[in-house]
Design an enzyme around this catalytic site. Structure first.
Site, PDB file in Angstrom:
ATOM      1  N   GLY A 265       0.821  -1.204   0.000  1.00  0.00           N
ATOM      2  CA  GLY A 265       0.000   0.000   0.000  1.00  0.00           C
ATOM      3  C   GLY A 265       0.852   1.250   0.000  1.00  0.00           C
ATOM      4  N   ALA A 266       1.938   1.235   0.769  1.00  0.00           N
ATOM      5  CA  ALA A 266       2.814   2.398   0.869  1.00  0.00           C
ATOM      6  C   ALA A 266       4.078   1.991   1.603  1.00  0.00           C
ATOM      7  CB  ALA A 266       2.109   3.547   1.600  1.00  0.00           C
ATOM      8  N   MET A 267       5.058   2.909   1.608  1.00  0.00           N
ATOM      9  CA  MET A 267       6.326   2.670   2.297  1.00  0.00           C
ATOM     10  C   MET A 267       6.807   3.955   2.925  1.00  0.00           C
ATOM     11  SD  MET A 267       8.764   0.760   3.269  1.00  0.00           S
ATOM     12  CE  MET A 267      10.244   1.283   4.143  1.00  0.00           C
ATOM     13  N   GLU A 268       7.253   3.849   4.195  1.00  0.00           N
ATOM     14  CA  GLU A 268       7.534   5.015   5.034  1.00  0.00           C
ATOM     15  C   GLU A 268       8.932   5.582   4.858  1.00  0.00           C
ATOM     16  OE1 GLU A 268       8.398   1.348   7.747  1.00  0.00           O
ATOM     17  OE2 GLU A 268       6.996   1.870   6.150  1.00  0.00           O
ATOM     18  N   ASN A 269       9.466   5.639   3.652  1.00  0.00           N
ATOM     19  CA  ASN A 269      10.772   6.262   3.463  1.00  0.00           C
ATOM     20  C   ASN A 269      10.772   7.642   4.113  1.00  0.00           C
ATOM     21  OD1 ASN A 269      11.323   4.081   1.547  1.00  0.00           O
ATOM     22  ND2 ASN A 269      10.035   5.248   0.144  1.00  0.00           N
ATOM     23  N   HIS A 299      -1.001   6.313   8.422  1.00  0.00           N
ATOM     24  CA  HIS A 299      -0.120   5.222   8.847  1.00  0.00           C
ATOM     25  C   HIS A 299       1.334   5.560   8.519  1.00  0.00           C
ATOM     26  CE1 HIS A 299       0.773   0.733   9.203  1.00  0.00           C
ATOM     27  NE2 HIS A 299       1.835   1.160   8.547  1.00  0.00           N
ATOM     28  N   GLU A 300       1.590   5.979   7.282  1.00  0.00           N
ATOM     29  CA  GLU A 300       2.970   6.291   6.889  1.00  0.00           C
ATOM     30  C   GLU A 300       3.488   7.527   7.620  1.00  0.00           C
ATOM     31  OE1 GLU A 300       4.289   3.881   5.312  1.00  0.00           O
ATOM     32  OE2 GLU A 300       2.302   3.000   5.018  1.00  0.00           O
ATOM     33  N   HIS A 303       4.779   6.662  10.972  1.00  0.00           N
ATOM     34  CA  HIS A 303       6.097   6.018  10.894  1.00  0.00           C
ATOM     35  C   HIS A 303       7.251   7.027  10.932  1.00  0.00           C
ATOM     36  CE1 HIS A 303       5.522   1.780  10.474  1.00  0.00           C
ATOM     37  NE2 HIS A 303       4.807   1.839   9.373  1.00  0.00           N
ATOM     38  N   GLU A 322       4.825  -1.615  12.778  1.00  0.00           N
ATOM     39  CA  GLU A 322       3.594  -1.668  12.003  1.00  0.00           C
ATOM     40  C   GLU A 322       2.350  -1.617  12.878  1.00  0.00           C
ATOM     41  OE1 GLU A 322       3.798  -1.033   9.085  1.00  0.00           O
ATOM     42  OE2 GLU A 322       5.851  -1.545   8.578  1.00  0.00           O
TER      43      GLU A 322
END
Length: 846
Positions: A265-269, A299-300, A303, A322
């Site tokens: 869904g997404a990534m918290e870079n 959510h991201e 993070h 998570e």
């Protein structure tokens, strides 16, 4: 995948030897379509005379220079690791290589837009894939500063963790020299490059800084990008988290980039979050998906503090990253946005996922044993996200939200830019709340399995409750009985509305807990355990309450209470305690009145599963036909233009099974039949066509024609699904071969082909694939990257057959492959568990 693994022991040994100061990473993206030049200089300290290795997966390493000495590349590099001998107290290593673009979403993904022929790049590094782009000590606790320098076409956008500098331009080429990042883990570094369209804004952080904001997507999707709405959600999230955590946003800017062919869904870079571009809505989507996008955005953002500012030492604490983000984003969605029913959505979707995962043979404690990278790859599951989030919600109820947030804020301040373990957080929560969390941690985090709660009562002759207790059981494999904070609700039918008339809240523990507060009350129409969804536990309804629920589920006033009843009914069906046909009746009788989009979405998916795999095979075809008839009627009766109407049409297309159904789909597709308020957009056209293909009423000619009118990335994915839906053994074999026999298909084509392969009404077309699949398991695992291997092994398993022959073949593979790596065996074990559960449900339905 052989040779690419890293064990926790190796990581611990390396962390004891090495401390990294910083990386200078220079990437030249102008060297062609297959490889790019990567030059990494890393400065690190080590024990004098020690030996270790640095990670790098590349096509070719040209040179390795350690402390000024050229090393023999052939001697030190095996294509995965570069061995480093005779280290000094202070070291400088430079590695020059050609690294490879990927189309699997692991490393630096390269995508060419079929609409305009433009190339788009983005990185995805979690878990172990920054090593596919530059040489790196690939483990989360070896944090460092990263300075990226990128050479690319001058007309491109180039985005990383730090604010984008002005490029130095020579002709058509630009070079962007980014400032170094703070000390972060390699897996949250990022690079996104290409002719992305960008919308910019800004906000003011709680410490007075101006934080630049950016939202990016491909040029061909820009007309569909609702940037203003996303900026609004982002601002609300910033304000909420900064206020709750008491810690300002830790990075210099915040870009959100919607990228093609994204696996998750997404990534918290850090400061450079990537999202699946399915969140750019080119066509109508359900309200459930719109709400899910908001939760994902928040959510991201959560993070950035929990995971990026403070990072787990090793992947056994992945759950904490998570689970915290899952809980915090749901809280922020419910309290800071218009989606105030987020906890109902959490119960319906996340907890259903958690309960399903927690009943598999592969279930594990929330704090899982992560021995190596292969372990963590399969651990992005319902335990890590949904059960962990549920347990955190329960912990917050126990210690109090204010104390919990005080402890979290102290944790961020104490460990900023560092690496931690679970005990570091628990100690801050204990200090803030005054509670000892040791026993809580042991019972909830270090054991697996889900408890089941049942009401037990005695009544007088006139229906008065003389005694009431809550019984708790646990599966034999995971026998822990846990303490729960729980509410019990009484519901009565008043003016055709089933509403709560009484509620008690209490702590329960052990096999049985008396509830004396309920003695003396008249037995109500419906007794609901875990009212308000405080606990993580399966619940059962007593017989009278179940009868009330079946007749009046649609009349329950509160959405969260309805969600709990929906969940209890489905869970009893999955456990073969009630017949699947009864669940079909329940859905068809009540779904038309449901108002919560996520509940509708989930119930329709479960309805399809029940009809196709849980009802007895002798009544399956008749059930599917009956469901199709009912869904079409629901679509016709739904409010014009409503979310429910849209969902019923999509579900009808997915379950259509008769000539009459096909005729209705054909009419919607060619415009000879209409439903008031329903717009037939590009995505819905593909769903309708899919239903026609499912019924043999359309084929390659129609698929090719539709693709010609929608030759986009999304169109190509839908076409792959439609081709795999062809309902013949030959069609299924062709779909299987198209992705299994030759490497090269992108991650998304693999995913959509799997969806089509399993889209059947008559599962006999899948029978020839049983032997084919099991013969291919190990070759696929050995030859593909993890994401593609998992996609193939999940998508191509003929689960819809759900018969004893399939179960026996899978048991035989497991018996013959006891030495297969645990991550691979887990995938196959979960398949078998699904088939065995379906067989039990079929027997119960008989």
């Amino acid at each position: 995948m052989p040779g690419e693994n890293l064990t926790r022991t190796e990581a611990q040994e390396r962390a004891a030897l090495v401390e990294v100061d910083g990386y200078d990473v220079a990437l030249d993206l102008t060297t062609g379509d297959e490889v790019f030049r990567s030059t990494t200089t890393v400065r690190f300290r080590a024990q004098d005379g020690a030996s270790t290795f640095i990670d790098h997966i590349s096509k070719q390493v040209h040179s390795v220079t350690l402390n000024g000495a050229e090393l023999d590349v052939a001697a030190v590099n095996d294509g995965v690791r570069i061995q480093l001998e005779g280290l000094q107290a202070e070291n400088e290593l430079t590695v020059v290589s050609d690294a490879m673009y990927v189309n699997t979403g692991e490393g630096l993904h390269r995508f060419v837009d079929p609409v305009d022929g433009e190339a788009y790049l983005y990185s995805q590094f979690e878990v172990p894939d920054s090593r596919r782009v530059f040489a790196v000590f690939e483990q989360p606790d070896l944090k460092a500063e990263f300075r990226f320098t990128v050479t690319a076409p001058a007309a491109w956008q180039v985005v990383s963790n730090q604010p984008t500098p002005e490029p130095v331009v020579e002709g058509d080429t630009g070079t962007w020299a980014f400032e170094p990042t703070p000390r972060i883990s390699s897996y949250i570094t990022a690079l996104v490059a290409g002719p992305y369209t960008v919308t910019r804004s800004e906000l003011t952080s709680s410490d007075g800084r101006t934080i630049p904001l950016g939202i990016f997507c491909r040029a061909s999707l820009a007309e569909h990008m609702d940037a203003d709405y996303l900026f609004d959600i982002t601002r609300k999230g910033f304000a909420f988290f900064e206020d709750q955590f008491g810690v300002p946003y830790p990075f210099e800017k915040y870009d959100q980039l919607f990228v093609p062919e994204f696996n998750a869904g997404a990534m918290e870079n850090a400061g450079c979050v990537t999202f699946t571009e399915s969140y750019v809505f080119r066509a109508q989507v359900t309200d459930a998906i719109r709400e899910r996008r908001v939760v994902t955005v928040l959510h991201e953002l959560a993070h950035m503090w929990f995971g990026d500012l403070v990072t787990m030492r090793w992947w056994n604490d992945l759950w904490l990253n998570e689970s915290f983000a899952e809980w915090a984003s749901t809280l922020a969605t419910a309290e800071a946005t218009e989606w105030t029913g987020a906890w109902t959505t959490f119960q319906a979707m996340e907890k259903t996922w958690a309960y399903r995962q927690d009943q598999l043979p592969s279930t594990h404690p929330i704090v899982a044993e992560i021995r190596d990278l292969e372990d963590v790859q399969v651990n992005f599951d319902g335990i890590t996200y949904a059960k962990g989030g549920s347990v955190l919600k329960q912990l917050v109820a126990w210690v109090g939200l204010e104390s919990f947030m005080q402890g979290v804020g102290a944790y961020f301040r104490k460990h900023a830019w560092g690496s931690t373990e679970l005990t570091d957080l628990l100690s801050e929560l204990e200090a803030a709340s005054g509670r000892d969390l040791g026993d809580w941690s042991r019972k909830w985090l270090e054991t697996a399995g889900v408890n089941t709660l049942r009401p037990k009562m005695e009544l007088t002759a006139d229906g008065i409750i003389s005694s009431f207790a809550i019984e708790q059981t646990a599966p034999a494999e995971w026998p822990t009985l846990r303490p729960h904070r729980i509410a019990v609700g009484f519901y009565e039918l008043e003016e055709e509305v089933l509403r709560r008339t009484h509620r008690v809240e209490l702590d329960i523990d052990g096999e049985s807990t008396d509830v004396p507060q309920l003695a003396g009350h008249l037995r109500p129409a419906l007794i609901l355990l875990n009212d308000d969804d405080l606990a993580y536990a399966k619940i059962r309804l007593d017989d009278e309450s179940m009868a009330t629920a079946i007749e009046h589920l649609r009349d329950i006033e509160e959405p969260l209470a309805r969600a709990l009843v929906w969940g209890a009914a489905w869970d009893a069906t999955r456990d073969a305690e009630t017949p699947a046909s009864d669940y079909v009746d329940l859905v068809l009788a009540n779904i038309g009145a449901e108002t919560e989009s996520t509940i509708i979405r989930l119930a329709l998916a479960q309805l399809a599963q029940a009809a196709r795999t849980y009802v007895h095979p002798e009544r399956r075809a008749a059930t599917i036909e009956r469901v199709g008839d009912a869904l079409w009627q629901l679509a016709e009766q739904a409010q014009p233009g409503s979310d429910a109407q849209f969902q019923f049409v999509g579900a009808f297309a997915g379950l259509a099974s008769t000539d009459a159904h096909a005729a209705a789909l054909r009419g919607l597709l060619d415009g000879t039949r209409t439903l008031e308020g329903l717009a037939i957009d590009a995505d819905l056209r593909w769903q309708l066509l899919d239903g026609l293909v499912l019924n043999g009423a359309a084929g390659e000619e129609e698929i090719a024609a539709e693709l010609a009118s929608d030759d986009t990335a999304t169109g190509r994915q839908f076409a792959a699904r439609a081709r795999a839906t062809v309902p013949t053994a030959e069609g299924k074999e062709a779909a299987f071969a198209s992705v299994a026999d030759e490497a090269g298909a992108s991650n998304m084509i693999v995913r959509y082909t799997g969806l089509g392969l399993q889209h059947v009404n008559d599962a006999s077309s899948l029978e020839p694939l049983v032997a084919r699949y099991h013969a291919a398991i190990q070759p696929i695992w050995d030859s593909r990257t993890y994401q593609v291997a998992e996609g193939l092994l999940v998508g191509l398993y003929p689960a819809v057959l759900a018969d004893e022959r399939l179960a026996e073949a899978t048991r035989a593979w497991l018996a013959d492959n006891e030495s297969a790596v645990p991550a691979l065996r887990r995938i196959v074990v979960e398949h078998l568990a699904g088939v065995e559960r379906a067989l039990k449900a079929q027997q119960r339905d008989a």
